[in-house]
Design an enzyme around this catalytic site. Sequence first.
Site, PDB file in Angstrom:
ATOM      1  N   GLU A   1      25.837  36.486 123.846  1.00  0.00           N
ATOM      2  CA  GLU A   1      26.924  37.358 123.369  1.00  0.00           C
ATOM      3  C   GLU A   1      27.292  38.486 124.346  1.00  0.00           C
ATOM      4  OE1 GLU A   1      25.463  35.594 121.075  1.00  0.00           O
ATOM      5  OE2 GLU A   1      26.987  35.235 119.550  1.00  0.00           O
TER       6      GLU A   1
ATOM      7  N   ARG B   1      17.500  33.570 122.455  1.00  0.00           N
ATOM      8  CA  ARG B   1      18.903  33.247 122.113  1.00  0.00           C
ATOM      9  C   ARG B   1      19.707  33.167 123.405  1.00  0.00           C
ATOM     10  NH1 ARG B   1      22.884  35.322 117.428  1.00  0.00           N
ATOM     11  NH2 ARG B   1      24.325  33.587 117.649  1.00  0.00           N
TER      12      ARG B   1
ATOM     13  N   GLN C   1      35.735  40.173 106.540  1.00  0.00           N
ATOM     14  CA  GLN C   1      36.290  41.402 105.980  1.00  0.00           C
ATOM     15  C   GLN C   1      35.247  42.414 105.520  1.00  0.00           C
ATOM     16  OE1 GLN C   1      39.916  39.641 103.778  1.00  0.00           O
ATOM     17  NE2 GLN C   1      39.818  41.772 103.170  1.00  0.00           N
TER      18      GLN C   1
ATOM     19  N   MET D   1      21.919  39.516 111.860  1.00  0.00           N
ATOM     20  CA  MET D   1      23.173  40.238 111.588  1.00  0.00           C
ATOM     21  C   MET D   1      22.898  41.717 111.483  1.00  0.00           C
ATOM     22  SD  MET D   1      25.657  38.625 108.789  1.00  0.00           S
ATOM     23  CE  MET D   1      27.103  39.419 109.438  1.00  0.00           C
TER      24      MET D   1
ATOM     25  N   TYR E   1      25.161  40.569 125.930  1.00  0.00           N
ATOM     26  CA  TYR E   1      24.225  41.705 125.977  1.00  0.00           C
ATOM     27  C   TYR E   1      23.416  41.672 127.291  1.00  0.00           C
ATOM     28  CZ  TYR E   1      25.340  42.581 121.058  1.00  0.00           C
ATOM     29  OH  TYR E   1      25.993  42.876 119.885  1.00  0.00           O
TER      30      TYR E   1
ATOM     31  N   HIS F   1      31.044  39.113 123.288  1.00  0.00           N
ATOM     32  CA  HIS F   1      31.858  39.907 122.357  1.00  0.00           C
ATOM     33  C   HIS F   1      33.226  40.246 122.944  1.00  0.00           C
ATOM     34  CE1 HIS F   1      28.909  40.011 119.312  1.00  0.00           C
ATOM     35  NE2 HIS F   1      28.070  40.823 119.920  1.00  0.00           N
TER      36      HIS F   1
HETATM   37 FE1  SF4 Z   1      31.569  37.887 105.836  1.00  0.00          FE
HETATM   38 FE2  SF4 Z   1      33.703  36.886 104.575  1.00  0.00          FE
HETATM   39 FE3  SF4 Z   1      31.599  35.323 105.082  1.00  0.00          FE
HETATM   40 FE4  SF4 Z   1      31.386  37.204 103.270  1.00  0.00          FE
HETATM   41  S1  SF4 Z   1      32.752  35.443 103.163  1.00  0.00           S
HETATM   42  S2  SF4 Z   1      29.918  36.771 104.881  1.00  0.00           S
HETATM   43  S3  SF4 Z   1      32.670  38.824 104.139  1.00  0.00           S
HETATM   44  S4  SF4 Z   1      32.888  36.290 106.578  1.00  0.00           S
END
Ligand code: SF4
Length: 679
Positions: A173, A223, A348, A34, A175, A261
């Site tokens: 994805e 991947r 979020q 990530m 790339y 994406h």
């Molecule tokens: Fe992301 Fe929402 Fe999962 Fe937290 S709960 S890792 S903000 S998707």
Amino acid sequence: MTQETTTTKAHPTLLSPLRVGKHELRNRVIMGSMHTRLESEPDAIAKQAAFYGERARGEAALIITGGFSPNDAGLLDPHAPRLDDAAEALELKPICDAVHAEGSLICAQVLHTGRYAKIEDCVAPSAIRAPINRFTPRAMTGDEIHQTIADFAQASVNAQAAGFDGVEIMASEGYLLNEFTVNHTNKRTDEWGGSVENRHRFPIEVVRAVRAACGPDFMIIYRISAADLIEDGAPTEEIISLAQAIEAAGADMLNTGIGWHEARVPTIAYQVPRGAWRSAPANIKQAVSIPVVASNRINTPDLAEDILASGDADLISMARPMLADPHFMRKTREGRADRINTCIACNQACLDFIFSERLASCLVNPRACHETEFRDTPTDSPKRIAVVGGGAAGMAAAAEASRLGHIVTLFETASELGGQLNLARAAPGKGEFDELLRYFRNQLKDGEVELRLGHAANTDDLSGFDHVVIATGVTPRIPDIPGISHASVARYDEILSGARDAGETVLVLGAGGIGFDVAEFLVTPAGADTDTATFFATWNVDPSFTAAGGVMGDPLMPLPGGRKVTLLQRKTTKPGKGLGVSTGWILRNALRKHGVQTMAGVSYDQIDDAGLHITIDGESQILDADTIVLCTGQEPVRDLYTALRESGVGTTMIGGAEEASELDAMRAIDEGVRLAQSF
Ligand code: SF4
Ligand code: NAP
């Protein structure tokens, strides 16, 4: 029987070790790569070591870092991390040491972003601009391809020297390496394009070069895109032949990615049913002998166990669930899966923050990527804390304060905890909020928080406490429109709770997050958000993944009509402009597919038996409606705070009570946890 034995029985495959080359993974969970932007923070190495170290302590067997570019052209943006400098790469060693000290393995992801690079001089197989990038790439020359293969190898050598156990070569994805494999983006006529063999040559040569440079013991994870979800993407037979060639070239493991994406099919957001993509890696697993990893919308140990036990995959990759709860696997092993803080797939605070160039975090776990700012040690001077309000802010404050050793009483007027979360959970896909409610309830139980449910706290109740937290939340705003008391008018909470039926023709006033949720709630058939077959049919995905790219037609094709819903707003801006970057497009498209109309620049003149009288573009209209639903924001509930302030009790206000506009669960939880840390 010990709890551990019981759990091993509940999740035997998930908890079983796996040998990969000379490496032993202690269980079947990989923390997936990530982007976090931690690398751009002051004290970046220490913060990354704390972040990844905590996930290793939580027993993720293998951690894959965010992507590092092998060269200039592969950078996601000019400040993105890179692995092309041997001396700079060595500075990453403390991160590897922190993970190894906790008994886990760590691989660096090597990522060339190709035509997704947010840089002017970006490159790709052919000069075709990605719909999500403003820069048009330049087609790579043959020499550049050879140099890039060498750059992947050098980046891997640099990672090895820094102490990484291996690399993940990012080729899904959409790339660069993925772009070479499909006709959609590869129009070349030289040895790197045209036939399947030619399109697959570049990634295969990368794996060969990395293996040759790093020796037999260095782990190479590739991947692969298990479903491109774009027009002209790879059909299954090409994905399988690539997987087999990558194995032959020397890869130890195949991780899988779902969807480019730029794909117009949701792949990881809450609108995607859990485990929807599990049969995509299953197709690959049947064709290779190295371990295959499943990913995307797998967020509970039970689902992970089911995927592994059914033979769909050998390992599970979880990225966001490791932000939500770094101790996911330790809790699973200890038989405390019901204490896991589950990722609700809202995006979020993770993806949406990354897209807006902010440090990633997590809605349900504000500590994520801020590990060094929070303390775990219990207080040596416990205080008596009262929390008034059992919504997200109040539960977070009470849970964290009790975890740190304070003596907490939580007052809630309703007969159950949850506040606005109890409404949010009704929106399609947001049933995931049930997990958050389950997590908080268990936290409050573990912290021995005294619950006073169904009790409206007054100043007398609160007089003996050292500190009072006011988290009394919000109440729906009732706008000042003539005729607002008409029988056709309903509040959003009445609709989402099922207290009122909306009928067939519905006007939704207010196109904020709640207006969109209510509109989606009104047009989505019950169960469609959790049923994979319905989800695939909605977005035109081929359930067998044999069609090219895994899609059977236009994902945005309109759906058969149902209720007639119109979403209105006073602003003249595009409705839904303020929604989250990574989920707003899904909501807007879902509503469009269901025939929901939007109207902007509306003024509400009157409500009567004829309907809603509006003025738009200077003209009066009357809109017919069975129900007019108010999604016109909220007002704070603060009466108690004002009374307490007058009585002199130490009081802090948080959440919607403190600031109703723009309130959401993310800010509420963050405020609650941070306040409790300050006691
Ligand atoms: Fe992301 Fe929402 Fe999962 Fe937290 S709960 S890792 S903000 S998707
Ligand atoms: P919101 O986003 O503030 O939207 C309410 C809308 O109502 C405003 O955009 C405003 O639009 C309108 N409005 C405000 N006062 C009005 C009045 N007096 N008369 C008529 N219209 C009025 O609030 P919300 O939709 O209630 O959401 C609350 C919070 O939850 C927000 O922070 C939101 O981001 C969050 N949330 C997010 C999501 C999501 O992202 N999917 C989902 C649910 C909730 P106009 O003035 O233009 O009409």
